[in-house]
Design an enzyme around this catalytic site. Structure first.
Site, PDB file in Angstrom:
ATOM      1  N   HIS A 124       0.842  -1.188   0.000  1.00 37.99           N
ATOM      2  CA  HIS A 124       0.000   0.000   0.000  1.00 37.99           C
ATOM      3  C   HIS A 124       0.882   1.243   0.000  1.00 37.99           C
ATOM      4  O   HIS A 124       1.878   1.297   0.709  1.00 37.99           O
ATOM      5  CB  HIS A 124      -0.928   0.004   1.219  1.00 37.99           C
ATOM      6  CG  HIS A 124      -2.007  -1.020   1.116  1.00 37.99           C
ATOM      7  ND1 HIS A 124      -3.236  -0.741   0.573  1.00 37.99           N
ATOM      8  CD2 HIS A 124      -2.041  -2.319   1.459  1.00 37.99           C
ATOM      9  CE1 HIS A 124      -3.993  -1.828   0.596  1.00 37.99           C
ATOM     10  NE2 HIS A 124      -3.281  -2.807   1.124  1.00 37.99           N
ATOM     11  N   THR A 176      13.310  -9.613   2.730  1.00 42.71           N
ATOM     12  CA  THR A 176      13.140  -8.282   2.150  1.00 42.71           C
ATOM     13  C   THR A 176      14.045  -8.051   0.946  1.00 42.71           C
ATOM     14  O   THR A 176      13.864  -7.070   0.230  1.00 42.71           O
ATOM     15  CB  THR A 176      13.442  -7.193   3.195  1.00 42.71           C
ATOM     16  OG1 THR A 176      14.796  -7.341   3.628  1.00 42.71           O
ATOM     17  CG2 THR A 176      12.504  -7.304   4.393  1.00 42.71           C
ATOM     18  N   LYS A 177      15.040  -8.945   0.744  1.00 43.75           N
ATOM     19  CA  LYS A 177      16.001  -8.796  -0.349  1.00 43.75           C
ATOM     20  C   LYS A 177      16.157 -10.125  -1.072  1.00 43.75           C
ATOM     21  O   LYS A 177      15.864 -11.182  -0.516  1.00 43.75           O
ATOM     22  CB  LYS A 177      17.360  -8.361   0.192  1.00 43.75           C
ATOM     23  CG  LYS A 177      17.363  -6.997   0.836  1.00 43.75           C
ATOM     24  CD  LYS A 177      18.741  -6.650   1.352  1.00 43.75           C
ATOM     25  CE  LYS A 177      18.687  -5.304   2.054  1.00 43.75           C
ATOM     26  NZ  LYS A 177      19.905  -5.016   2.781  1.00 43.75           N
ATOM     27  N   LYS A 194      24.271 -19.409   5.578  1.00 45.22           N
ATOM     28  CA  LYS A 194      25.316 -20.245   4.972  1.00 45.22           C
ATOM     29  C   LYS A 194      24.894 -20.636   3.578  1.00 45.22           C
ATOM     30  O   LYS A 194      23.736 -20.503   3.194  1.00 45.22           O
ATOM     31  CB  LYS A 194      25.596 -21.477   5.816  1.00 45.22           C
ATOM     32  CG  LYS A 194      24.467 -22.484   5.880  1.00 45.22           C
ATOM     33  CD  LYS A 194      24.888 -23.724   6.683  1.00 45.22           C
ATOM     34  CE  LYS A 194      23.802 -24.774   6.683  1.00 45.22           C
ATOM     35  NZ  LYS A 194      24.214 -25.990   7.360  1.00 45.22           N
TER      36      LYS A 194
END
Length: 196
Positions: A124, A176-177, A194
């Protein structure tokens, strides 16, 4: 007339777009109307021996693509939503109990999503503090889960993320990445722990 040309015609005619959207989507429940859901088997692609459990909420209007590959399963109490982007799920993939998938999302083959996972390409907008958030619209960034991935329970995968093949996302992680192939990620926000 192909579907992209139809979409372009609707974009150039906002009144027609609103009318068709109103006819297809219940504006309060934000899901396809009952008569559209009845026609879902005609416009959804369900692969050979695939299973969608009866309690799954399929918010899949016909103007976006939904594809479930061969031998794939969507387990009970999940929600699949392609209203703002296509949802494509490969072969031999399992969408676990109580998962939420909001497109545009592509999930590869031999992917296992445990329970309570959210995979969302939708966000949003909220840049204007003078306006309510629900007045500021949405944005999307495609999510891509490549083949041979395991995502642990209650993980969240956010818009714009790609997860490389043969990777593991630990339970409770917030991704988030992008995740490189052959990686184990964990934490909030998720980090590479790892290489596998």
């Amino acid at each position: 007339m192909d579907s992209e040309r139809i979409r372009d015609n609707f974009k150039s005619n906002p009144k027609m777009k609103r009318l068709v959207d109103w006819l297809i989507m219940n504006q309060v429940q934000t899901r396809p109307r009952w008569y559209v859901r009845m026609l879902a088997p005609l416009y959804q692609h369900r692969g050979k021996h695939s299973v969608i459990h009866g309690s799954v909420r399929m918010d899949t209007p016909p103007y976006r693509k939904f594809h479930l590959g061969d031998y794939s399963v969507i387990e009970s109490f999940s929600c699949i939503n392609n209203a703002v982007g296509d949802v494509v799920i490969g072969d031999h993939t399992r969408i676990g109990l109580h998962n939420t998938i909001i497109g545009p999302v592509t999930i590869g083959s031999h992917v296992n999503l445990a329970q309570g996972i959210t995979v969302t390409a939708l966000n949003h907008n909220f840049p204007n503090p003078e306006k309510r958030i629900d007045e500021q619209g949405i944005s999307t960034a495609p999510v891509n889960l490549e083949d041979d991935i395991w995502v642990g329970a209650n993980a969240t995968i956010l818009p714009g993320v790609s997860i490389g093949r043969h990777s593991v996302v630990a339970a409770g992680a917030v991704v988030t990445k992008d995740v490189p192939p052959h990686s184990l990620v964990a934490g909030v926000p998720a980090k590479v722990i790892k290489q596998i």
